[in-house]
Motif scaffolding. Structure first.
Motif, PDB file in Angstrom:
ATOM      1  N   ILE A  72       0.837  -1.206   0.000  1.00 56.62           N
ATOM      2  CA  ILE A  72       0.000   0.000   0.000  1.00 56.62           C
ATOM      3  C   ILE A  72       0.872   1.257   0.000  1.00 56.62           C
ATOM      4  CG2 ILE A  72      -1.723   1.292   1.349  1.00 56.62           C
ATOM      5  CD1 ILE A  72      -2.790  -1.471   2.309  1.00 56.62           C
ATOM      6  N   LEU A  73       1.905   1.249   0.834  1.00 54.63           N
ATOM      7  CA  LEU A  73       2.765   2.441   0.904  1.00 54.63           C
ATOM      8  C   LEU A  73       3.491   2.660  -0.422  1.00 54.63           C
ATOM      9  CD1 LEU A  73       4.283   2.274   4.512  1.00 54.63           C
ATOM     10  CD2 LEU A  73       2.340   3.611   3.695  1.00 54.63           C
ATOM     11  N   SER A  74       3.908   1.590  -1.075  1.00 58.65           N
ATOM     12  CA  SER A  74       4.627   1.817  -2.337  1.00 58.65           C
ATOM     13  C   SER A  74       3.656   2.274  -3.429  1.00 58.65           C
ATOM     14  CB  SER A  74       5.481   0.616  -2.737  1.00 58.65           C
ATOM     15  OG  SER A  74       4.690  -0.357  -3.330  1.00 58.65           O
ATOM     16  N   ALA A  75       2.411   1.827  -3.366  1.00 55.56           N
ATOM     17  CA  ALA A  75       1.419   2.327  -4.333  1.00 55.56           C
ATOM     18  C   ALA A  75       1.173   3.823  -4.119  1.00 55.56           C
ATOM     19  CB  ALA A  75       0.111   1.554  -4.192  1.00 55.56           C
ATOM     20  N   LEU A  76       1.114   4.234  -2.845  1.00 57.04           N
ATOM     21  CA  LEU A  76       0.888   5.658  -2.549  1.00 57.04           C
ATOM     22  C   LEU A  76       2.089   6.501  -2.969  1.00 57.04           C
ATOM     23  CD1 LEU A  76      -0.819   5.177   0.917  1.00 57.04           C
ATOM     24  CD2 LEU A  76      -1.853   6.354  -1.049  1.00 57.04           C
ATOM     25  N   ALA A  77       3.297   5.940  -2.815  1.00 61.46           N
ATOM     26  CA  ALA A  77       4.502   6.659  -3.258  1.00 61.46           C
ATOM     27  C   ALA A  77       4.493   6.774  -4.773  1.00 61.46           C
ATOM     28  CB  ALA A  77       5.743   5.925  -2.778  1.00 61.46           C
ATOM     29  N   SER A  78       4.041   5.720  -5.424  1.00 59.28           N
ATOM     30  CA  SER A  78       4.036   5.723  -6.881  1.00 59.28           C
ATOM     31  C   SER A  78       3.031   6.741  -7.439  1.00 59.28           C
ATOM     32  CB  SER A  78       3.676   4.308  -7.343  1.00 59.28           C
ATOM     33  OG  SER A  78       3.767   4.216  -8.721  1.00 59.28           O
ATOM     34  N   ASP A  79       1.844   6.802  -6.851  1.00 57.60           N
ATOM     35  CA  ASP A  79       0.810   7.704  -7.387  1.00 57.60           C
ATOM     36  C   ASP A  79       0.994   9.153  -6.948  1.00 57.60           C
ATOM     37  OD1 ASP A  79      -0.502   5.765  -8.791  1.00 57.60           O
ATOM     38  OD2 ASP A  79      -1.981   5.340  -7.227  1.00 57.60           O
ATOM     39  N   LEU A  80       1.422   9.352  -5.695  1.00 54.70           N
ATOM     40  CA  LEU A  80       1.419  10.710  -5.150  1.00 54.70           C
ATOM     41  C   LEU A  80       2.749  11.128  -4.542  1.00 54.70           C
ATOM     42  CD1 LEU A  80      -2.035  10.076  -3.768  1.00 54.70           C
ATOM     43  CD2 LEU A  80      -1.605  12.342  -4.678  1.00 54.70           C
ATOM     44  N   GLY A  81       3.751  10.268  -4.623  1.00 52.25           N
ATOM     45  CA  GLY A  81       5.037  10.595  -3.996  1.00 52.25           C
ATOM     46  C   GLY A  81       4.882  10.817  -2.505  1.00 52.25           C
ATOM     47  N   LYS A  82       3.929  10.099  -1.892  1.00 48.60           N
ATOM     48  CA  LYS A  82       3.699  10.344  -0.460  1.00 48.60           C
ATOM     49  C   LYS A  82       4.862   9.814   0.357  1.00 48.60           C
ATOM     50  CE  LYS A  82      -1.289  10.430  -0.180  1.00 48.60           C
ATOM     51  NZ  LYS A  82      -2.364  10.732   0.732  1.00 48.60           N
ATOM     52  N   PHE A 265       0.716  22.166   3.330  1.00 53.05           N
ATOM     53  CA  PHE A 265       1.662  21.540   2.409  1.00 53.05           C
ATOM     54  C   PHE A 265       1.744  20.023   2.552  1.00 53.05           C
ATOM     55  CE2 PHE A 265       3.165  26.038   2.799  1.00 53.05           C
ATOM     56  CZ  PHE A 265       2.661  26.425   1.563  1.00 53.05           C
ATOM     57  N   LEU A 266       1.061  19.464   3.560  1.00 48.81           N
ATOM     58  CA  LEU A 266       0.921  18.010   3.643  1.00 48.81           C
ATOM     59  C   LEU A 266       0.286  17.522   2.338  1.00 48.81           C
ATOM     60  CD1 LEU A 266       0.822  15.594   5.925  1.00 48.81           C
ATOM     61  CD2 LEU A 266      -1.615  16.025   5.799  1.00 48.81           C
ATOM     62  N   ASN A 267       0.840  16.449   1.782  1.00 49.29           N
ATOM     63  CA  ASN A 267       0.296  15.882   0.530  1.00 49.29           C
ATOM     64  C   ASN A 267       0.240  16.944  -0.579  1.00 49.29           C
ATOM     65  OD1 ASN A 267      -0.579  13.603  -0.894  1.00 49.29           O
ATOM     66  ND2 ASN A 267      -2.740  14.064  -0.526  1.00 49.29           N
ATOM     67  N   ALA A 268       1.210  17.868  -0.530  1.00 50.12           N
ATOM     68  CA  ALA A 268       1.317  18.939  -1.539  1.00 50.12           C
ATOM     69  C   ALA A 268       0.007  19.729  -1.690  1.00 50.12           C
ATOM     70  CB  ALA A 268       1.777  18.384  -2.883  1.00 50.12           C
ATOM     71  N   GLY A 269      -0.661  19.913  -0.572  1.00 51.13           N
ATOM     72  CA  GLY A 269      -1.882  20.738  -0.590  1.00 51.13           C
ATOM     73  C   GLY A 269      -3.108  20.012  -1.120  1.00 51.13           C
ATOM     74  N   GLN A 270      -2.956  18.727  -1.440  1.00 53.97           N
ATOM     75  CA  GLN A 270      -4.083  17.971  -2.009  1.00 53.97           C
ATOM     76  C   GLN A 270      -4.853  17.282  -0.881  1.00 53.97           C
ATOM     77  OE1 GLN A 270      -2.183  16.487  -6.128  1.00 53.97           O
ATOM     78  NE2 GLN A 270      -0.881  16.214  -4.363  1.00 53.97           N
ATOM     79  N   THR A 271      -5.371  18.107  -0.001  1.00 57.08           N
ATOM     80  CA  THR A 271      -6.129  17.631   1.165  1.00 57.08           C
ATOM     81  C   THR A 271      -7.427  18.422   1.196  1.00 57.08           C
ATOM     82  OG1 THR A 271      -4.057  17.206   2.356  1.00 57.08           O
ATOM     83  CG2 THR A 271      -6.049  17.379   3.690  1.00 57.08           C
ATOM     84  N   CYS A 272      -8.560  17.702   1.317  1.00 60.21           N
ATOM     85  CA  CYS A 272      -9.855  18.396   1.213  1.00 60.21           C
ATOM     86  C   CYS A 272     -10.015  19.467   2.286  1.00 60.21           C
ATOM     87  CB  CYS A 272     -10.997  17.401   1.290  1.00 60.21           C
ATOM     88  SG  CYS A 272     -10.953  16.407   2.780  1.00 60.21           S
ATOM     89  N   VAL A 273      -9.395  19.258   3.465  1.00 66.52           N
ATOM     90  CA  VAL A 273      -9.546  20.225   4.552  1.00 66.52           C
ATOM     91  C   VAL A 273      -8.305  21.102   4.718  1.00 66.52           C
ATOM     92  CG1 VAL A 273     -11.316  19.059   5.945  1.00 66.52           C
ATOM     93  CG2 VAL A 273      -8.928  18.355   6.146  1.00 66.52           C
ATOM     94  N   ALA A 274      -7.430  21.122   3.723  1.00 62.58           N
ATOM     95  CA  ALA A 274      -6.246  21.988   3.809  1.00 62.58           C
ATOM     96  C   ALA A 274      -6.699  23.441   3.917  1.00 62.58           C
ATOM     97  CB  ALA A 274      -5.382  21.817   2.565  1.00 62.58           C
ATOM     98  N   PRO A 275      -5.975  24.266   4.684  1.00 62.95           N
ATOM     99  CA  PRO A 275      -6.303  25.696   4.669  1.00 62.95           C
ATOM    100  C   PRO A 275      -6.131  26.191   3.226  1.00 62.95           C
ATOM    101  CG  PRO A 275      -4.533  25.201   6.244  1.00 62.95           C
ATOM    102  CD  PRO A 275      -4.787  23.953   5.490  1.00 62.95           C
ATOM    103  N   ASP A 276      -7.200  26.683   2.633  1.00 61.67           N
ATOM    104  CA  ASP A 276      -7.117  27.089   1.220  1.00 61.67           C
ATOM    105  C   ASP A 276      -6.454  28.460   1.100  1.00 61.67           C
ATOM    106  OD1 ASP A 276      -8.510  26.315  -1.602  1.00 61.67           O
ATOM    107  OD2 ASP A 276      -8.487  28.478  -1.328  1.00 61.67           O
TER     108      ASP A 276
END
Ligand code: NAD
Length: 487
Positions: A72-82, A265-276
């Protein structure tokens, strides 16, 4: 851009793992009516109502997350560089906590709830039963593609439903990974994964479901709701929007800057509740900007493309979208950041100043690492600004003055809020999470997920030992008097 390209380009950063051998699939042979009919047969058999079955499935999901963590972690790294630790905390540990809460409390949740009944109905007993809804559909987005697909099914399974999961095609490695491993752990007769994009989702939406749980953009949310309406299917819509942050003159600016920068900047700002965006009291604007820059440098270093701790934009379509917001008229200028690398889907953590409130970056949800900071003259101006826009999913206020935090909470409407923090409101399982207005409807997490996927069946049990004639015709004058007096 094809999926293979997307994975390959992102493989250049130190945060990316090798492309997964699992390739994302569409489901050209999807027979959606047969799929739903199969699950309905399982549901009608009563198998999923058993508490043992529910607990067994939750434990199997728990085992899957532990045993397949690396996949799972490697899939997340692959798709989003998490970064691995971020992915573990926000995707895997989050779902494990939800499972632990459900396992601990399920016996209590399913117990019929006793309620008081009026004297006129005595002797009798009032109870609310939690019935499973039936066969439900969970449609997930790409930004937290594991958490946002699996956390809802914890409650769906705990409540005794059959489930179809539709992962997002925009995070294809995660989609393929979940489609491969879920059938190895969960009961195939009750839980299925359908991969694919709009054609598959459209085929699924055309079926009759007992609930649809959708997380994603409001434009698709409207399509989901319109499809659901044809069958009077209830929906939960977990949508997005522009979550504002107000920083008051009384705020602890050092802590505020760190927490805003982290949440943004967590997840490069791609968070639904990120401060916009940030509305800051003019008197502390300069200091906040300076501290935001210090916080970003402390977290990600000077060259933010080098650090393994900063994620990437999910694909080139979103890279172009976020870039257009940055380049758009009235977007302002970077106080810091602004660097980009299309070949790596990299956009640096960027704070914008001089942003026009009418510009596109202040109209669309940013969903990327750009943070406009606008000065206001006080809390009332901030409240007016927020109330002139759609109701947000989250609202953040940084202030040491309680009158200010009370005023913001009282003067605005938002899905949820956090005082002196960002994103943390998601963590306590006892705080239902959901939007209001344009940011969504319905809520989940902890017990609320179980409640979302349960029908609350009211049952009144009467005795036959007493059967006063008062309620039955003929309505004599005496009966009428008594009825008017006591009912
Ligand atoms: P997305 O593009 O992955 O879409 C989500 C799902 O909708 C996918 O499974 C996709 O296949 C399906 N879909 C997309 N277009 C469709 C169509 N025309 N017809 C039928 N199905 C369709 O994700 P997204 O919408 O880009 O997600 C980002 C949005 O989600 C942001 O607005 C974000 O704020 C919001 N979001 C909200 C939450 C929350 O919990 N409230 C969480 C994460 C993201």
């Amino acid at each position: 851009m094809t999926t293979t390209e997307s994975i390959a380009t992102k493989g250049r950063t130190p945060t990316r793992s090798e492309p997964s051998p699992l390739s994302p699939r569409s489901t050209p042979d999807l027979d959606a009516p047969a799929l739903v009919a199969d699950l309905r047969t399982t549901f009608n058999s009563g198998a999923t109502k058993s508490i043992d079955w529910r607990k067994g499935q939750l434990k199997a999901l728990q085992r899957m997350l532990v045993e397949r963590e690396d996949d799972i972690l490697s899939a997340l790294a692959s798709d989003l560089g998490k970064p691995n630790i971020e992915a573990f905390v926000t995707e895997i540990a989050f779902v494990l906590t939800e499972i632990a809460v459900a396992l601990k409390n399920l016996d209590r949740w399913v117990r019929p709830e006793k309620v008081r009944i009026p004297a006129t109905q005595l002797p009798g007993k009032g109870r609310i039963y939690r019935d499973p809804l039936g066969v439900v559909l969970v449609i997930g987005p790409w930004n937290y593609p594991v958490q946002l697909l699996l956390a809802p099914i914890v409650g769906a399974i705990a409540a005794g439903n059959c489930v179809v999961l539709k992962p997002s095609e925009v995070s294809p490695t995660v989609s393929a990974t979940l489609a491969a491993i879920i059938p190895q752990y969960l009961d195939h007769s009750a839980v299925r994964v359908v991969e694919g994009a709009i054609p598959e989702t459209t085929a699924l939406l055309a079926q009759r479901w007992d609930h649809i749980f959708y997380t994603g953009h409001g434009s698709t949310g409207r399509i989901v709701m319109a499809a659901a309406a044809k069958n009077l299917t209830p929906v939960t819509l977990e949508l997005g929007g522009k979550s504002p942050t107000y920083v008051d003159a009384s705020a602890n600016l050092t802590v505020a800057a760190k927490r805003i920068a982290w949440g943004k900047f967590l997840n490069a700002g791609q968070t639904c509740v990120a401060p916009d965006y940030v509305l800051v009291h003019r008197s502390v604007e300069a200091e906040l900007l300076k501290k935001l820059q210090e916080a970003v440098t402390q977290m990600y270093g000077v060259n933010t493309q080098e650090t393994p701790d900063f994620a990437r934009i999910v694909d080139s379509r979103h890279f172009v979208r976020v870039s257009a917001l940055l380049d758009g008229e009235g977007a302002g200028t970077p106080y810091f950041g602004g660097e980009r690398d299309a070949s790596d889907c990299f956009i640096a953590p960027t704070v914008l100043v001089g942003t026009d409130p009418e510009s596109k970056v202040m109209q669309d949800e940013i969903f990327g690492p750009l943070l406009p900071v606008l000065a206001v003259d006080g809390v009332e101006e901030a409240i007016d600004f927020i109330n002139n826009r759609d109701k947000p999913l989250a609202l953040y206020v940084f202030a040491e003055d309680k009158r200010v935090t009370d005023r913001v909470l009282d003067g605005t409407s938002s899905g949820g809020a956090c005082i002196n923090g960002t994103l943390f409101q998601l963590v306590p399982p006892n705080l239902p999470f959901g939007g209001v207005g344009e940011s969504g409807q319905g809520a989940y997490h902890g017990r609320s997920t179980f409640e979302t996927f349960s029908h609350h069946k009211s049952v009144l049990k009467k005795t036959t030992r007493l059967d006063p004639p008062i309620a039955y015709p003929p309505y004599t004058e005496r009966k009428k008097k008594i009825l008017r007096r006591f009912i």
